[in-house]
Design a protein around this motif. Structure first.
Motif, PDB file in Angstrom:
ATOM      1  N   MET A  69       0.087 -11.746 -21.093  1.00  0.00           N
ATOM      2  CA  MET A  69       0.563 -12.289 -19.820  1.00  0.00           C
ATOM      3  C   MET A  69      -0.230 -11.722 -18.641  1.00  0.00           C
ATOM      4  SD  MET A  69       4.701 -12.402 -20.428  1.00  0.00           S
ATOM      5  CE  MET A  69       4.983 -13.252 -18.891  1.00  0.00           C
ATOM      6  N   LEU A  70      -0.681 -10.464 -18.758  1.00  0.00           N
ATOM      7  CA  LEU A  70      -1.503  -9.878 -17.701  1.00  0.00           C
ATOM      8  C   LEU A  70      -2.849 -10.579 -17.594  1.00  0.00           C
ATOM      9  CD1 LEU A  70      -0.786  -6.060 -18.095  1.00  0.00           C
ATOM     10  CD2 LEU A  70      -0.229  -7.477 -16.126  1.00  0.00           C
ATOM     11  N   VAL A  71      -3.405 -10.986 -18.724  1.00  0.00           N
ATOM     12  CA  VAL A  71      -4.654 -11.750 -18.704  1.00  0.00           C
ATOM     13  C   VAL A  71      -4.451 -13.076 -17.970  1.00  0.00           C
ATOM     14  CG1 VAL A  71      -6.343 -12.967 -20.127  1.00  0.00           C
ATOM     15  CG2 VAL A  71      -5.592 -10.681 -20.787  1.00  0.00           C
ATOM     16  N   LEU A  72      -3.320 -13.747 -18.240  1.00  0.00           N
ATOM     17  CA  LEU A  72      -3.033 -15.007 -17.557  1.00  0.00           C
ATOM     18  C   LEU A  72      -2.852 -14.793 -16.052  1.00  0.00           C
ATOM     19  CD1 LEU A  72      -0.512 -16.700 -20.052  1.00  0.00           C
ATOM     20  CD2 LEU A  72      -2.959 -17.150 -19.769  1.00  0.00           C
ATOM     21  N   VAL A  73      -2.214 -13.667 -15.674  1.00  0.00           N
ATOM     22  CA  VAL A  73      -2.041 -13.355 -14.263  1.00  0.00           C
ATOM     23  C   VAL A  73      -3.396 -13.143 -13.595  1.00  0.00           C
ATOM     24  CG1 VAL A  73      -1.177 -11.617 -12.642  1.00  0.00           C
ATOM     25  CG2 VAL A  73       0.278 -12.418 -14.517  1.00  0.00           C
ATOM     26  N   GLY A 103      -5.075 -16.495 -13.112  1.00  0.00           N
ATOM     27  CA  GLY A 103      -4.445 -17.211 -12.004  1.00  0.00           C
ATOM     28  C   GLY A 103      -4.846 -16.641 -10.653  1.00  0.00           C
ATOM     29  N   ASN A 104      -4.928 -15.299 -10.567  1.00  0.00           N
ATOM     30  CA  ASN A 104      -5.338 -14.672  -9.306  1.00  0.00           C
ATOM     31  C   ASN A 104      -6.783 -14.996  -8.966  1.00  0.00           C
ATOM     32  OD1 ASN A 104      -2.874 -13.488  -8.759  1.00  0.00           O
ATOM     33  ND2 ASN A 104      -3.368 -11.575  -9.820  1.00  0.00           N
ATOM     34  N   SER A 105      -7.650 -15.049  -9.983  1.00  0.00           N
ATOM     35  CA  SER A 105      -9.057 -15.376  -9.732  1.00  0.00           C
ATOM     36  C   SER A 105      -9.201 -16.774  -9.139  1.00  0.00           C
ATOM     37  CB  SER A 105      -9.857 -15.272 -11.034  1.00  0.00           C
ATOM     38  OG  SER A 105      -9.811 -13.966 -11.553  1.00  0.00           O
ATOM     39  N   ILE A 106      -8.441 -17.715  -9.681  1.00  0.00           N
ATOM     40  CA  ILE A 106      -8.485 -19.081  -9.163  1.00  0.00           C
ATOM     41  C   ILE A 106      -7.933 -19.126  -7.737  1.00  0.00           C
ATOM     42  CG2 ILE A 106      -7.605 -21.429  -9.478  1.00  0.00           C
ATOM     43  CD1 ILE A 106      -7.542 -20.876 -12.487  1.00  0.00           C
ATOM     44  N   LYS A 107      -6.820 -18.409  -7.512  1.00  0.00           N
ATOM     45  CA  LYS A 107      -6.192 -18.406  -6.178  1.00  0.00           C
ATOM     46  C   LYS A 107      -7.119 -17.788  -5.143  1.00  0.00           C
ATOM     47  CE  LYS A 107      -2.900 -15.434  -5.456  1.00  0.00           C
ATOM     48  NZ  LYS A 107      -1.582 -14.751  -5.478  1.00  0.00           N
ATOM     49  N   PHE A 108      -7.763 -16.662  -5.495  1.00  0.00           N
ATOM     50  CA  PHE A 108      -8.642 -16.000  -4.537  1.00  0.00           C
ATOM     51  C   PHE A 108      -9.923 -16.787  -4.295  1.00  0.00           C
ATOM     52  CE2 PHE A 108      -6.683 -11.774  -6.050  1.00  0.00           C
ATOM     53  CZ  PHE A 108      -5.619 -11.962  -5.187  1.00  0.00           C
ATOM     54  N   LEU A 155     -10.029 -20.122  -4.193  1.00  0.00           N
ATOM     55  CA  LEU A 155      -9.655 -21.211  -3.294  1.00  0.00           C
ATOM     56  C   LEU A 155      -9.260 -20.692  -1.918  1.00  0.00           C
ATOM     57  CD1 LEU A 155      -7.553 -23.397  -5.775  1.00  0.00           C
ATOM     58  CD2 LEU A 155      -9.906 -23.775  -5.038  1.00  0.00           C
ATOM     59  N   LYS A 156      -8.627 -19.499  -1.881  1.00  0.00           N
ATOM     60  CA  LYS A 156      -8.169 -18.917  -0.618  1.00  0.00           C
ATOM     61  C   LYS A 156      -8.611 -17.465  -0.554  1.00  0.00           C
ATOM     62  CE  LYS A 156      -4.154 -21.970  -0.213  1.00  0.00           C
ATOM     63  NZ  LYS A 156      -2.673 -22.035  -0.023  1.00  0.00           N
ATOM     64  N   PRO A 157      -9.851 -17.184  -0.123  1.00  0.00           N
ATOM     65  CA  PRO A 157     -10.381 -15.811  -0.142  1.00  0.00           C
ATOM     66  C   PRO A 157      -9.576 -14.831   0.699  1.00  0.00           C
ATOM     67  CG  PRO A 157     -12.133 -17.423   0.244  1.00  0.00           C
ATOM     68  CD  PRO A 157     -10.849 -18.162   0.349  1.00  0.00           C
ATOM     69  N   HIS A 158      -8.904 -15.311   1.760  1.00  0.00           N
ATOM     70  CA  HIS A 158      -8.177 -14.390   2.631  1.00  0.00           C
ATOM     71  C   HIS A 158      -7.002 -13.719   1.934  1.00  0.00           C
ATOM     72  CE1 HIS A 158      -6.108 -18.315   3.082  1.00  0.00           C
ATOM     73  NE2 HIS A 158      -5.022 -17.570   3.111  1.00  0.00           N
ATOM     74  N   LEU A 159      -6.550 -14.300   0.795  1.00  0.00           N
ATOM     75  CA  LEU A 159      -5.424 -13.708   0.087  1.00  0.00           C
ATOM     76  C   LEU A 159      -5.774 -12.391  -0.581  1.00  0.00           C
ATOM     77  CD1 LEU A 159      -3.823 -16.861  -1.602  1.00  0.00           C
ATOM     78  CD2 LEU A 159      -3.130 -15.712   0.499  1.00  0.00           C
ATOM     79  N   LYS A 160      -7.070 -12.080  -0.731  1.00  0.00           N
ATOM     80  CA  LYS A 160      -7.473 -10.819  -1.353  1.00  0.00           C
ATOM     81  C   LYS A 160      -7.027  -9.621  -0.532  1.00  0.00           C
ATOM     82  CE  LYS A 160     -11.667 -12.637  -3.568  1.00  0.00           C
ATOM     83  NZ  LYS A 160     -13.151 -12.521  -3.651  1.00  0.00           N
ATOM     84  N   GLU A 161      -6.898  -9.789   0.776  1.00  0.00           N
ATOM     85  CA  GLU A 161      -6.632  -8.667   1.658  1.00  0.00           C
ATOM     86  C   GLU A 161      -5.157  -8.509   1.980  1.00  0.00           C
ATOM     87  OE1 GLU A 161      -8.981  -9.230   5.098  1.00  0.00           O
ATOM     88  OE2 GLU A 161     -10.865  -8.799   4.087  1.00  0.00           O
ATOM     89  N   GLN A 162      -4.285  -9.189   1.273  1.00  0.00           N
ATOM     90  CA  GLN A 162      -2.881  -9.112   1.612  1.00  0.00           C
ATOM     91  C   GLN A 162      -2.264  -7.820   1.102  1.00  0.00           C
ATOM     92  OE1 GLN A 162      -0.756 -12.614   0.568  1.00  0.00           O
ATOM     93  NE2 GLN A 162      -1.929 -13.916   1.929  1.00  0.00           N
ATOM     94  N   GLY A 163      -1.111  -7.492   1.671  1.00  0.00           N
ATOM     95  CA  GLY A 163      -0.435  -6.258   1.318  1.00  0.00           C
ATOM     96  C   GLY A 163      -0.430  -5.294   2.488  1.00  0.00           C
ATOM     97  N   VAL A 164       0.307  -4.193   2.321  1.00  0.00           N
ATOM     98  CA  VAL A 164       0.447  -3.222   3.401  1.00  0.00           C
ATOM     99  C   VAL A 164      -0.894  -2.605   3.761  1.00  0.00           C
ATOM    100  CG1 VAL A 164       1.574  -1.078   4.057  1.00  0.00           C
ATOM    101  CG2 VAL A 164       2.815  -2.752   2.698  1.00  0.00           C
ATOM    102  N   GLY A 165      -1.780  -2.423   2.771  1.00  0.00           N
ATOM    103  CA  GLY A 165      -3.069  -1.813   3.040  1.00  0.00           C
ATOM    104  C   GLY A 165      -3.925  -2.594   4.012  1.00  0.00           C
TER     105      GLY A 165
END
Length: 479
Positions: free
Chosen positions: A115-119, A122-127, A129-139
């Motif tokens: 399931m971690l491989v699938l995650v 999915g994250n690679s595809i999302k990032f 299409l939407k590169p700005h999502l890489k920088e999300q989070g409190v950091g």
């Protein structure tokens, strides 16, 4: 165009500016500066957040030593369940995949790794299409705040009340201290939901309603102005909708009826009717919103994003004008008191830009290009052995639009400009002075006081409040 090399020289070594009087800067030797006396002369509270946090941390360590930690053994299922509720599903899968417990279940571990491989896929595809999502989070929150070195700064945010003598200061321990006319009573606002504070906003025409933008969304505090206790009994009301968190900006409309909030995780701006706990999203396809600024007249709302796009919404019909910059993102924006000018700086250029608005049109001539004009060069220069200027961090414009303050990401001094609205569409900007701190201090955040009508000293035009990196608060009056 104004430039930093036309400014007067920096204060002499060993001196600190204490006020501006009739266009002249008054300085005193550091060893003669008594902050308590200066505050008393102005009738302002003496504040040092760094010192207060130090004493609080010392007391916390003593309490911690009395705490008894009892180790316990948890089964794999219990650990996975606890991790799921505390840290989320991905960390729960990691716990299952990496567990070395003697009760380790081979099938469960294999399923978790699959399931971690699938995650990851999915994250690679999302990032992609939407590169700005890489920088999300409190950091990544600090990148879009107005505070220099937000993650390390003792002071996270400063905000004056628009109608009365009250200032709220957010500290790095996720607490908010409220200072007013009574120096012995300092309410401290703290909640388990209030983490990683990014912005503060007092509700106009109310005595003690404060909006807070933080990691868990937007919070609303109601502080009883007649209470004599330092820790309010009421808890904050949480405003949260969908994935609209962390909230990086909260702003009340000038009439106090609506609250606007922005999140770097949501492309929609939420317009809240706080009294009825209802919200209406302003949806646009594109990157998430980062910073909001309502014009003083309430007719427009500027919204920046995590890309090179920003919009200016007309609030009568809630229709936006879309603008783009050459590179980077908008770092800071301020409105003039009449709402006719919008000043902004970007993350990639050392320039100050001006955008003019007249009767729903940009500039006066229909033949003029509809674009922002650079009005000041903020490029880094060296005066003596001290570097000033460079990439700007934050802007603050006094309520009468006479003084503009600029802080910088890499240099400690604050640049102060004089501003005059010469014509209805043209703004004159001239250098006034540099402000420096004590020793290696740099300006973390700045805020002009919005209301001076209550003060006994009627000669004051305005007061710039500076939060230095040491945690010290300085008041710089313009007389």
């Amino acid at each position: 165009m104004a430039a930093l090399d036309t400014f007067p020289n920096l204060p002499l070594q060993g001196e600190i500016p204490v006020c501006e009087r009739d266009g002249r800067i008054c300085s005193l030797p550091i060893n003669e500066v008594d902050s308590s006396n200066l505050c008393k002369q102005l009738s302002y509270p003496e504040i040092n957040i760094g010192r207060e946090l130090f004493h609080h941390a010392a007391g916390h360590v003593q309490d911690h030593r009395r705490t008894i930690m009892v180790p316990i053994n948890e089964t794999l299922i219990k650990r996975i369940t606890r991790t799921f509720f505390e840290e989320g599903p991905v960390e729960a899968l990691n716990e299952a995949a990496n567990s070395n417990s003697q009760h380790y279940n081979v099938f469960l571990g294999s399923l978790a790794r699959y399931m971690l491989v699938l995650v990851d896929v999915g994250n690679s595809i999302k990032f992609f299409l939407k590169p700005h999502l890489k920088e999300q989070g409190v950091g990544s929150v600090g990148k879009y705040t107005q505070t220099r070195d937000w993650s390390k700064s003792a002071i996270r945010c400063i905000r004056w009340h628009p109608n009365c003598f009250k200032i709220a200061i957010a500290a790095s321990d996720d607490s908010i201290r409220v200072y007013g006319d009574e120096p012995s009573i300092v309410p401290i606002l703290k909640s388990g939901l209030q983490k990683s504070i990014t912005s503060l906003a007092w509700r106009p025409f109310t005595a003690g309603e404060l909006a807070v933008g933080c990691q868990n969304g937007a919070l609303i505090w109601n502080i009883d102005p007649n209470s004599l206790i330092t820790r309010p009994l009421s808890q904050a009301v949480r405003l949260r909708h969908g994935n609209h968190f962390p909230v990086t900006s909260v702003e009340w409309s000038p009439n106090g009826c609506l609250l606007a909030s922005a999140s770097i995780n949501d492309p929609a701006i939420l317009i809240w009717d706080v009294d009825q706990n209802k919200q209406v999203p302003l949806r646009r396809v594109g990157p998430p919103c980062a910073l909001l600024k309502w014009s003083p007249t309430g007719s427009r709302l500027c919204a920046t994003t995590v890309s090179n796009v920003f919009r200016v919404w007309k609030t009568d019909r809630w229709t936006p004008d879309r603008w783009t910059i050459n590179s980077g993102t908008i770092q800071s924006v301020v409105w003039s008191h009449s709402g006719s000018h919008l000043l902004f700086v970007t993350t990639e250029e050392s320039l100050l830009y001006c955008l003019g608005f007249i009767e729903d049109e940009v500039f006066t001539s229909t033949f003029a290009p509809k674009s922002a004009l650079p009005i000041a060069d903020l490029s880094k220069i060296t005066i003596g052995k001290v570097e000033v200027g460079g990439r700007p961090q934050a802007l603050a414009w006094c309520p009468r639009s006479r003084y503009l303050a600029v802080t910088f990401k890499d240099t400690p001094a604050i640049a102060i400009f004089n501003t005059v609205n010469v014509a209805h569409s043209r703004l004159n900007i001239t250098p006034l002075c540099f402000l420096t701190g004590i020793g290696i201090e740099s300006a973390s955040c700045i805020s002009f006081q919005e209301n001076l009508g209550h003060r006994s000293n009627e000669k004051l035009q305005t007061v710039l409040t500076i939060g230095w990196s040491s945690g010290r608060i300085q008041y710089f009056p313009f007389v």
